[in-house]
Write an enzyme that holds these catalytic residues in place. Structure first.
Site, short mmCIF file in Angstrom:
data_model
loop_
_atom_site.label_atom_id
_atom_site.label_comp_id
_atom_site.label_asym_id
_atom_site.label_seq_id
_atom_site.Cartn_x
_atom_site.Cartn_y
_atom_site.Cartn_z
N GLU A 155 0.89 -1.16 0.00
CA GLU A 155 0.00 0.00 0.00
C GLU A 155 0.92 1.20 0.00
OE1 GLU A 155 -3.02 -0.70 3.18
OE2 GLU A 155 -3.10 1.49 3.03
N CYS A 175 -1.17 9.09 3.56
CA CYS A 175 -1.11 8.63 2.17
C CYS A 175 -2.28 9.23 1.39
CB CYS A 175 -1.23 7.12 2.06
SG CYS A 175 -0.39 6.24 3.33
#
Ligand SMILES: Cc1cc2nc3c(=O)[nH]c(=O)nc-3n(C[C@H](O)[C@H](O)[C@H](O)COP(=O)(O)OP(=O)(O)OC[C@H]3O[C@@H](n4cnc5c(N)ncnc54)[C@H](O)[C@@H]3O)c2cc1C
Length: 1005
Positions: A766, A800
């Site tokens: 990820e 993120c």
């Protein structure tokens, strides 16, 4: 009072407990049957002589908000007037007018609505023949339909605003008063809550002009109650009117409001502070108290100061006691407006989102009514210090108030909103008590000699600013439970409409926030940081928490750790999944119980602000419970169909020892999520936390061990990625790697795994993204700016999912950019342990140096939108930064910090989405538009994992917004989603030839 002193009880208490006490308080105070008898003829008369077609009641009857037409009208009313470009206005109108079911025929809803829009505009302006008659959108031409709709919306708005300027409004008021002398007015200068200092200054000037004009017309000799007044919103007067900005609010807002009070007092005008959201109540009270003290000191003769009180709040009665006590303490008289409350849906949503134990508002409409009546009694009883003003359009409520007021003998007034409740009030004004209200006719008539004073709340402003107000009114009164709605609906009988509210519903009408996900998975418990006593608990935890040193692992120890992991994994994988899941649930409960200490650790080690820390602990808890539930479902063997004489079963099994490598930006949530997923599927885990945040990770490991996970099945190996991480990835016996971090490091891991001989090892990665938000010209700038500021700058942009690139339509770009600049300037950069801090330091020196390099480059290559700051490497503080770029493709690097790029777009929004796709990342995308079909089409076109429409784009919730991207943003599957756990498993089918030993018994039998 100290910052954490609490004036009111907790807003989060069991509803039944609170309502029982309210019912007790009302015992003997009210004869509802008699009140209903008084109200019945009013209702009948209103139904016999319906209000004009444009009144709220008629509007809701013709276009109920539950119908496609009603919804379309509301959406158009909210957005159409602010759209500056014709192209987008046409797209919005077409989208909304085509919401309902209109398959083609001339009689379709589209046709009806087009007609309606035109007809509506014609009815407002008789004789205005500018718009051609009849026909479909296509037949009339888009511009004509849009023109008619615009006109309809404008005219609609005009019915709910008394005037575009205070002068115009006062002129209208004077005309109304000639017809009805008992009318008084409270003017509301319209506008959204301020987002910037110039906004707040502008609203302050509006209020000043308003008071000056009202004051010029006020009678200095008569009691202040008899004069017109003004209603103000504190949120309009300060860009950060929030509980956590308390010190600043007290310092800056109080003098500002005081200047208005002083003007009002000098002019013998009343000034009411409107009631806003629950999370602002304690702060409002503090501001109110400071002002009351000053009124007592400087203008004690002025009896026109007051505030609105919302009875739908569970704390309403205690609030009244507190306000009366303030008045007595400062020896002043107040005017208090009792309302039911205008933000019910938003309060319910907030409580669910924050995982609060109860709702701060009642969940049954009749409980709100009970509370209103109890509060009315309390206000009447406080007649020594309070002049009550009862604001309601509900005939039953009005009749009950009149009865209680007559018993009590206190002076009071009634209030309604302009454009609403005129029918009911027409009847109320004709009412004279004659014994049918339960009191003997000998009782004195209402104060004022029969005509009860009625004050009209009168919005003033340009139509564009009215629409948010109008939509709120439509929503609030369009609800099935609303009196105004039911009054317009003839199918609702008189008995039902005037049914007694004086009874207790034993259960809330909605699941409580902890039960949001049903019986199988409890929602994580949150903390409302606006409640002072809860802040005190966190402060205490902070004082007691130190960050322990965590021993570094030696890369040379990795093979031995893997030995132990494999050995422990043997046993752990055989533990039934229900027991493994139970261990996760125990850990979740322990984490929840330990929330204050874990938050303190996150603040101290991860430099996270308090709000972000609470959200992070909740996310970790949610991961544990969600994966526990998913594993129990997924890990059941599945029988597969096949030929007779054979059984086929598919099973998911553990893969072995997993390496979990997590980042510092979510040191608890991502760490726990990875580890929990691997463990619950029967794997053993070697967890390498980020070098910057090992103490938080060690705490999570401790809690999991205490919850029953064997020590060797979960081992923590703290150390640098280049050494400990690399040794783990390179170890030949590991079964899989799950990694969250930069794309660059993910690639290094991928290559290292590929370079090994032996089994092909799965990698779940990820990674980051250049996340964009596309804003078209239908979006509400205030909503956009809230979303931008939260998404780009919260957590110092170190998420993120954070917004990096804002793409805003050129027609509204200047305004939006100015508001982003203003709102960013209001953010507080500083020590995360302080409540007021929005942006903490960046995580370490390396991150700080990287950011500095990027910012130097941007200073050269783009247009800076915020003043350059002095960066101090010792504090590592980077205040929010924003730059305008010429095109989407000018943004090539992910900058992990509070740095926003802004680009303007024009033409086809799809082209902008394609440009965003070409950047190559695909993590999060924000879309801000009121054109529903556009939002849907853009989301479909985007090669992006998480798309958020008309909200911020951070804070994905486990099981609600499974999180993870595509392209350079990661491999999937999404964390916190239904497909995640399978990637941690091997699959096995077992086929047994049941016919092998002596034939196919099943078939023969
Ligand atoms: C003069 C005036 C000033 C006002 N100023 C303010 C203000 O400052 N701040 C503010 O918030 N509002 C304010 N309002 C708005 C007021 O709150 C609404 O008009 C009111 O909600 C409508 O009440 P009602 O008695 O006319 O209608 P009713 O239909 O009898 O009551 C509607 C009320 O019930 C609540 N309700 C609906 N469903 C449920 C449910 N399931 N459970 C519990 N409650 C439910 C609604 O939220 C609403 O509060 C003002 C209103 C007036 C008339």
């Amino acid at each position: 009072m100290p910052a954490t002193a609490q004036r009111l009880p907790s807003p989060y208490r069991p509803e039944t407990e609170v309502v029982s006490r309210r019912l007790q308080f009302l015992q003997g105070a009210l004869d509802w049957a008699a009140a209903a008898q008084v109200a019945s003829p009013w209702v009948r008369a209103v139904r016999r002589h319906p209000p004009p077609f444009w009144a709220m009641e008629s509007l809701l009857k013709e276009y109920p908000i539950s119908s496609a037409e009603g919804l379309a009208l509301m959406r158009l009313a909210e957005a159409l007037l602010r759209v500056p470009d014709a192209e987008t206005a046409i797209a919005l109108t077409a989208d909304q007018l085509s919401r309902a079911d209109f398959e083609g025929s001339a009689d379709s809803a589209l046709a009806r609505l087009s007609h309606s829009a035109i007809a509506l505009s014609k009815r407002f302006l008789p004789g205005d023949g500018a718009q051609p008659e009849g026909g479909l959108f296509a037949r009339l031409g888009a511009r004509t339909v849009v023109g008619a709709t615009l006109r309809a919306v404008q005219l609609l708005g005009r019915q709910f605003v008394l005037g575009q300027t205070i002068g115009e409004a006062m002129h209208e008021a004077a005309a109304a008063r000639r017809r009805q002398p008992n009318l008084r007015f409270s003017y509301d200068m319209l506008g959204e809550g301020a987002r910037t200092a110039p906004d707040a200054e502008r609203y302050l000037q509006h209020y000043r002009q308003g008071i000056a004009a009202i004051g010029a017309n006020a009678d200095p000799a008569q009691p202040v109650q008899a004069n017109d007044g003004i209603s103000i919103k504190l949120s309009a007067l300060h860009p950060r009117y929030e509980a956590l900005q308390r010190e600043r609010v007290l310092e800056e807002l109080v003098p500002r409001v005081w200047s208005l009070c002083r003007m009002a007092a000098d002019a013998n005008v009343n000034l009411t502070i409107d009631a806003e959201e629950v999370d602002r109540l304690e702060l409002s009270l503090e501001v109110f108290e400071a002002l009351a003290e000053r009124v007592g000191r400087e203008t004690p003769q002025w009896q026109g100061f007051g505030l609105a009180l919302q009875s739908y709040q569970t704390r309403a009665l205690e609030l009244i006691a507190h306000v009366a006590e303030i008045a007595r303490r400062h020896r002043i008289r107040l005017m208090c407006r009792l309302v039911k409350g205008a933000y019910w849906d938003a309060e319910i949503k907030r409580a669910q989102e924050l995982g609060l134990p109860h709702y701060p508002v009642f969940t049954h409409k009749h409980h709100t009514d009970v509370s209103y009546l109890a509060c009315a009694r309390a206000l009447l009883e406080a007649k020594d210090v309070i002049y009550p003003q009862f604001a309601t359009h509900n005939a039953g409520t009005i009749a009950a108030i009149l009865q209680m007021a007559r018993r009590n003998g206190a002076p009071f007034e009634l209030q309604r909103l302009h454009g609403m409740g005129e029918g009911v009030y027409r009847e109320v004004s004709r009412y004279s008590p004659s014994g049918q209200d339960g009191l003997p006719p000998t009782q004195p008539p209402p104060p004022g000699g029969g005509a009860i004073p009625v004050r009209v709340y009168a919005p003033v402003g340009v139509h564009r600013d009215l629409l948010a107000y109008l939509v709120r009114r439509l929503l609030e009164n369009g609800a099935n439970s609303s009196f105004v709605h039911q009054l317009a609906d003839e199918s609702v009988g008189l008995d039902e409409l005037l049914e007694s509210p004086l009874h207790l519903a034993p259960e809330p009408s909605l699941p409580l926030p902890p039960d949001l996900y049903g019986a199988e998975r409890r929602n994580s418990a949150g903390v409302d940081l606006t409640v002072p006593s809860l802040r005190a608990t966190l402060e205490e935890a902070l004082a007691q928490t130190t960050v322990p040193a965590i021993a570094l692992a030696d890369p040379a120890q990795v093979p031995a750790a893997v030995d132990r992991s494999l050995a422990a994994g043997e046993g752990w994988s055989r533990v039934p999944v229900a027991e493994r899941a139970a261990a996760l649930r125990r850990a979740a409960d322990a984490m929840e119980a330990d929330l204050p200490r874990l938050c303190a650790l996150l603040v101290k080690e991860g430099f996270k602000a308090w709000g972000d820390s609470v959200a992070e602990v909740r996310e970790a808890v949610d991961f544990l419970r969600y994966y526990a539930l998913q594993a129990e479902r997924l890990l059941q063997p599945v029988t597969l169909p096949g030929p007779t004489g054979e059984s086929n079963e598919l099973r998911l099994t553990a893969r072995g020892a997993w390496v979990c490598i997590s980042p510092w930006n979510f040191p608890l949530a991502i760490f726990t999520g990875q580890v929990a997923a691997a463990l619950v599927t029967g794997n053993s885990v070697l967890a390498k936390p980020a070098e910057q945040t090992p103490a938080v990770a060690a705490e999570a490991v401790r809690l999991l061990h205490a919850a029953g996970v064997p020590r060797d099945a979960l081992q923590l190996l703290h150390g640098p990625g280049e050494t400990v991480g690399a040794a783990l990835v390179a170890e030949p016996r590991i079964a899989g790697v799950v990694f969250t971090g930069s794309t660059q490091v993910a690639k290094v891991i991928q290559r290292a795994l590929a370079a090994k001989d032996g089994p092909i090892v799965p990698l779940i990665a990820e990674t980051g993204g250049i996340n964009a938000m596309l804003v078209d010209s239908t979006a509400l700038p205030e909503q956009v700016v809230d979303a931008v500021v939260q998404s780009a700058f919260r957590s110092a942009g170190q998420r993120c999912s954070a917004l990096r690139l804002l793409c805003v339509h050129e027609a509204i770009a200047d305004g939006v950019i100015a508001m982003v600049q203003g709102a960013a300037r209001e953010l507080v950069t500083g020590d995360p342990a302080e409540w007021r801090t929005d942006v903490g330091p960046v995580i370490d020196d390396e991150a700080f140096a990287n950011l500095q390099r990027h910012l130097q480059r941007l200073q050269r290559e783009a247009k800076p939108l915020l003043p350059p700051s002095e960066f101090d490497p010792r504090t590592r503080m980077v205040p929010p930064q924003a730059f305008e770029v010429t095109a989407v493709d000018q943004v090539k690097h992910e900058i992990f910090g509070p740095v926003l790029h802004i680009a303007r777009w024009r033409g086809d929004p799809q082209a902008t989405i394609h440009a965003i796709n070409r950047i190559g990342y695909g993590l999060t995308l924000g879309i801000q538009t009121r054109i529903d079909s556009r939002a849907e089409a853009l989301a479909r076109e985007a090669r992006i994992g998480n798309v958020y429409v008309n909200r911020n784009m951070i804070g994905a919730v486990v099981g609600v917004q499974p999180f993870g991207g595509e392209g350079m943003s990661g491999t999937g599957p999404k964390a916190g989603g239904p497909h995640y756990l399978t990637r941690f498993c091997a699959e096995q089918t077992v086929t047994v030839n049941t016919a092998a030993a002596g034939g196919n018994v099943a078939l023969l039998a």
